[in-house]
Design a protein around this motif. Sequence first.
Motif, PDB file in Angstrom:
ATOM      1  N   GLY A 175       7.935 -20.788 -13.452  1.00 39.98           N
ATOM      2  CA  GLY A 175       7.004 -20.182 -14.389  1.00 39.98           C
ATOM      3  C   GLY A 175       6.891 -18.697 -14.126  1.00 39.98           C
ATOM      4  O   GLY A 175       7.840 -18.056 -13.699  1.00 39.98           O
ATOM      5  N   ARG A 176       5.702 -18.163 -14.327  1.00 36.01           N
ATOM      6  CA  ARG A 176       5.475 -16.719 -14.190  1.00 36.01           C
ATOM      7  C   ARG A 176       4.991 -16.343 -12.799  1.00 36.01           C
ATOM      8  O   ARG A 176       4.433 -17.178 -12.082  1.00 36.01           O
ATOM      9  N   THR A 177       5.183 -15.076 -12.474  1.00 36.80           N
ATOM     10  CA  THR A 177       4.645 -14.515 -11.241  1.00 36.80           C
ATOM     11  C   THR A 177       3.825 -13.279 -11.596  1.00 36.80           C
ATOM     12  O   THR A 177       4.091 -12.607 -12.590  1.00 36.80           O
ATOM     13  N   ARG A 178       2.850 -13.009 -10.769  1.00 36.93           N
ATOM     14  CA  ARG A 178       2.030 -11.801 -10.927  1.00 36.93           C
ATOM     15  C   ARG A 178       1.754 -11.283  -9.528  1.00 36.93           C
ATOM     16  O   ARG A 178       1.476 -12.070  -8.616  1.00 36.93           O
ATOM     17  N   PHE A 179       1.832  -9.982  -9.340  1.00 38.79           N
ATOM     18  CA  PHE A 179       1.656  -9.388  -8.020  1.00 38.79           C
ATOM     19  C   PHE A 179       0.554  -8.342  -8.055  1.00 38.79           C
ATOM     20  O   PHE A 179       0.512  -7.504  -8.944  1.00 38.79           O
ATOM     21  N   ILE A 180      -0.320  -8.406  -7.060  1.00 37.32           N
ATOM     22  CA  ILE A 180      -1.376  -7.416  -6.893  1.00 37.32           C
ATOM     23  C   ILE A 180      -1.242  -6.901  -5.459  1.00 37.32           C
ATOM     24  O   ILE A 180      -1.340  -7.676  -4.500  1.00 37.32           O
ATOM     25  N   TYR A 181      -0.985  -5.613  -5.324  1.00 38.06           N
ATOM     26  CA  TYR A 181      -0.808  -5.041  -3.985  1.00 38.06           C
ATOM     27  C   TYR A 181      -2.146  -4.913  -3.264  1.00 38.06           C
ATOM     28  O   TYR A 181      -3.151  -4.550  -3.877  1.00 38.06           O
ATOM     29  N   LEU A 182      -2.147  -5.212  -1.972  1.00 36.25           N
ATOM     30  CA  LEU A 182      -3.337  -4.992  -1.165  1.00 36.25           C
ATOM     31  C   LEU A 182      -3.514  -3.490  -0.997  1.00 36.25           C
ATOM     32  O   LEU A 182      -2.542  -2.766  -0.755  1.00 36.25           O
ATOM     33  N   ASP A 183      -4.739  -3.015  -1.102  1.00 40.83           N
ATOM     34  CA  ASP A 183      -4.994  -1.583  -0.986  1.00 40.83           C
ATOM     35  C   ASP A 183      -5.242  -1.187   0.470  1.00 40.83           C
ATOM     36  O   ASP A 183      -5.208  -2.020   1.368  1.00 40.83           O
ATOM     37  N   ASP A 184      -5.518   0.082   0.687  1.00 39.95           N
ATOM     38  CA  ASP A 184      -5.681   0.587   2.054  1.00 39.95           C
ATOM     39  C   ASP A 184      -7.128   0.635   2.522  1.00 39.95           C
ATOM     40  O   ASP A 184      -7.419   1.175   3.584  1.00 39.95           O
ATOM     41  N   THR A 185      -8.050   0.032   1.782  1.00 45.24           N
ATOM     42  CA  THR A 185      -9.453   0.080   2.181  1.00 45.24           C
ATOM     43  C   THR A 185      -9.798  -0.930   3.262  1.00 45.24           C
ATOM     44  O   THR A 185     -10.751  -0.740   4.009  1.00 45.24           O
ATOM     45  N   GLY A 186      -9.039  -2.020   3.324  1.00 41.42           N
ATOM     46  CA  GLY A 186      -9.373  -3.089   4.269  1.00 41.42           C
ATOM     47  C   GLY A 186     -10.556  -3.920   3.800  1.00 41.42           C
ATOM     48  O   GLY A 186     -11.019  -4.819   4.498  1.00 41.42           O
TER      49      GLY A 186
END
Length: 137
Positions: A114-125
């Motif tokens: 099926g589909r994939t979606r990516f959300i990058y982790l940010d640098d705030t922690g």
Amino acid sequence: MIVADRYMVLAPKMKQDGQTAEVELAELIRNNFKPGDVHMIITYRRDQRPTKEECRRELEKFLRKVRKAYESRGQELKYIAVTRNKSRAPHHHIVINTESGIGVKELNELWDKGRTRFIYLDDTGQYGHLAHYLARE
């Protein structure tokens, strides 16, 4: 400090009370992942939606492929996976390290259901919102 095992899968229903689970999960993410790692969401095609048991097997099969790709580069795979299958559209949330040079393009190619979606982790922690979302039922 909470440290992820080499391969870690969270059950959809956390054993502790909700707030404790969220705090521990946020700490787990903060201690084991870094900015640039991803929160990956993988879904199934509408006409191929699996049963609860098939969901588990498909996730395991996908993670074996990912693990093999990491091992071929001499890298360690770390992940936290949560499956949502109470709705009509079962899907998986995976927080995964991307340090080995394996990118979202290759992860996308490894998932063929099926589909994939990516959300990058940010640098705030600050991963409390992500932990809340993953720990909810």
